[in-house]
Design a protein around this motif. Structure first.
Motif, short mmCIF file in Angstrom:
data_model
loop_
_atom_site.label_atom_id
_atom_site.label_comp_id
_atom_site.label_asym_id
_atom_site.label_seq_id
_atom_site.Cartn_x
_atom_site.Cartn_y
_atom_site.Cartn_z
N VAL A 144 -3.31 -2.81 -15.59
CA VAL A 144 -4.19 -2.06 -14.70
C VAL A 144 -3.38 -1.10 -13.84
O VAL A 144 -3.75 0.07 -13.66
N ILE A 145 -2.26 -1.57 -13.29
CA ILE A 145 -1.43 -0.70 -12.45
C ILE A 145 -0.85 0.45 -13.27
O ILE A 145 -0.77 1.59 -12.79
N ALA A 146 -0.45 0.17 -14.51
CA ALA A 146 0.05 1.24 -15.37
C ALA A 146 -1.04 2.28 -15.63
O ALA A 146 -0.77 3.49 -15.68
N PHE A 147 -2.28 1.81 -15.79
CA PHE A 147 -3.40 2.74 -15.95
C PHE A 147 -3.57 3.59 -14.69
O PHE A 147 -3.76 4.81 -14.78
N PHE A 148 -3.51 2.96 -13.53
CA PHE A 148 -3.59 3.72 -12.27
C PHE A 148 -2.51 4.80 -12.22
O PHE A 148 -2.75 5.94 -11.83
N GLY A 196 -3.12 8.82 -12.09
CA GLY A 196 -2.94 9.33 -10.74
C GLY A 196 -3.88 8.70 -9.73
O GLY A 196 -4.26 9.32 -8.74
N LEU A 197 -4.23 7.45 -9.96
CA LEU A 197 -5.12 6.72 -9.05
C LEU A 197 -4.29 5.82 -8.13
O LEU A 197 -3.09 5.66 -8.31
N ALA A 198 -4.97 5.22 -7.16
CA ALA A 198 -4.36 4.25 -6.24
C ALA A 198 -3.23 4.85 -5.40
O ALA A 198 -2.23 4.18 -5.12
N ALA A 199 -3.38 6.09 -4.98
CA ALA A 199 -2.40 6.68 -4.07
C ALA A 199 -2.42 5.92 -2.75
O ALA A 199 -3.47 5.41 -2.33
N VAL A 213 -7.02 -2.30 -2.00
CA VAL A 213 -7.49 -3.47 -2.76
C VAL A 213 -6.36 -4.01 -3.63
O VAL A 213 -6.09 -5.22 -3.66
N ASP A 214 -5.67 -3.12 -4.32
CA ASP A 214 -4.56 -3.52 -5.18
C ASP A 214 -3.44 -4.15 -4.37
O ASP A 214 -2.83 -5.15 -4.79
N ALA A 215 -3.15 -3.59 -3.21
CA ALA A 215 -2.08 -4.11 -2.35
C ALA A 215 -2.37 -5.54 -1.91
O ALA A 215 -1.47 -6.39 -1.84
N ALA A 216 -3.64 -5.83 -1.61
CA ALA A 216 -4.00 -7.20 -1.19
C ALA A 216 -3.85 -8.18 -2.34
O ALA A 216 -3.49 -9.35 -2.14
N ILE A 217 -4.13 -7.73 -3.55
CA ILE A 217 -3.93 -8.60 -4.72
C ILE A 217 -2.46 -8.95 -4.87
O ILE A 217 -2.09 -10.12 -5.08
N ASP A 237 0.83 -1.21 0.00
CA ASP A 237 0.00 0.00 0.00
C ASP A 237 0.86 1.25 0.00
O ASP A 237 0.48 2.27 -0.59
N ARG A 238 2.03 1.21 0.64
CA ARG A 238 2.89 2.39 0.70
C ARG A 238 3.71 2.60 -0.58
O ARG A 238 4.35 3.63 -0.75
N MET A 239 3.68 1.64 -1.48
CA MET A 239 4.43 1.76 -2.73
C MET A 239 3.71 2.63 -3.75
O MET A 239 2.48 2.68 -3.79
N THR A 240 4.48 3.29 -4.59
CA THR A 240 3.91 4.00 -5.72
C THR A 240 3.53 2.97 -6.80
O THR A 240 3.93 1.80 -6.73
N ALA A 241 2.79 3.42 -7.79
CA ALA A 241 2.42 2.52 -8.88
C ALA A 241 3.65 2.00 -9.61
O ALA A 241 3.72 0.81 -9.97
#
Length: 273
Positions: A78-82, A86-89, A97-101, A44-48
């Motif tokens: 999907v992560i590249a799209f985020f 500028g999504l998933a900060a 959600v992304d971090a759990a995946i 969760d603390r990581m950037t995209a």
């Protein structure tokens, strides 16, 4: 004696401000990929860009030992799209959600390699481990079996991420994020229900584009190929655009998703095939 007392106080104060594991410098993505024990909180603390670096290093390294050097390229898309939007900060609903995946994938690799029996409480870990074990044994050569196993693993990790975001952190998705999430659910549903998806494309595809019903199988192969990042990136762009417009007020079914989602996505498919 008084001087000694002040030294004790200073030592205690130093202990209060000393870095703890939670506040220490984050581990590098390639280190997470090598050690396979980073938590969802760390992801969760990581950037995209850091998440992409981790996922690519994981596929090049430990996952390749299991015959999976390219099985999460769609998640890369999907992560590249985020990243580009500028999504998933860190700290957001989408990020958790992304971090759990990512955690589920990482721990699945660790379990499948026999590195550790600990799934970190992520239900997706065991699912990913089972998927990777079957893949390594050559049991997932049939496309429908492969896609179902892949989707079930990601679904379990995704639902865990939603629980973390909402039940642990008290977050809720925005209206746009909620509608975008419905499209991701549709994608996983398509992987789990390939024969049904083909039937839907036969009957409703012609409404999206005259050629789609005829080319439904190669289109579905392209759209659901987990080894490709382009379909998921382009699909995310289209889904996010429609989510922002709220074309059906958030009330959506499978057929409606097909009719809303397919025309532009099929045009993208025709451009590369």
């Amino acid at each position: 004696m008084q001087r000694f007392g002040w030294l004790v106080v200073l030592a205690l104060l130093a202990g209060l401000v000393a870095p703890t594991p939670a506040s220490a410098a984050a581990r590098a993505p390639d280190r997470c990929a090598a050690e396979l024990d980073c938590t969802a909180a760390e992801f969760d603390r990581m950037t995209a860009d850091e998440r992409l670096e981790f996922l690519r290093a994981l596929q090049r390294g430990p996952a390749a030992l299991l015959g999976a050097p390219d099985r999460w390229r769609n998640i890369e898309g999907v992560i590249a799209f985020f990243r580009d939007r500028g999504l998933a900060a860190p700290g957001t609903w989408v990020s958790h959600v992304d971090a759990a995946i990512l955690e589920g994938i990482e721990r699945g690799v660790a379990l499948a390699l026999g590195r550790s029996p600990d799934g970190f409480g992520n239900p997706g870990s065991a699912r990913w481990a089972a998927y990777l074990t079957r893949l390594h044994r050559g049991e997932l050569t049939a496309r429908d079996a492969h896609d179902r196993a892949w989707s079930e693993a990601e679904q379990a990790s995704t639902e865990h991420g939603v629980a973390i975001a909402e039940e642990v952190h008290g977050l809720r998705p925005t209206a746009v994020e909620r509608r975008f999430f419905l499209f991701s659910e549709f994608y996983r549903w398509t992987l789990r229900n390939r024969p049904v998806a083909q039937d839907l494309l036969l009957f409703y595809g012609v409404l999206a584009h005259p050629e789609l019903a005829v080319r439904r199988v190669p289109f579905l192969d392209w759209f659901t190929d987990v080894r490709e990042s382009t379909p998921s990136y382009k699909g995310s762009e289209i889904a996010y655009a429609y989510a922002g417009l709220d074309p059906i007020s958030g009330v959506i079914g499978t057929v409606e998703l097909l009719l809303v989602y397919l025309p532009e996505l099929f045009r993208e498919f025709r451009g590369v095939r």
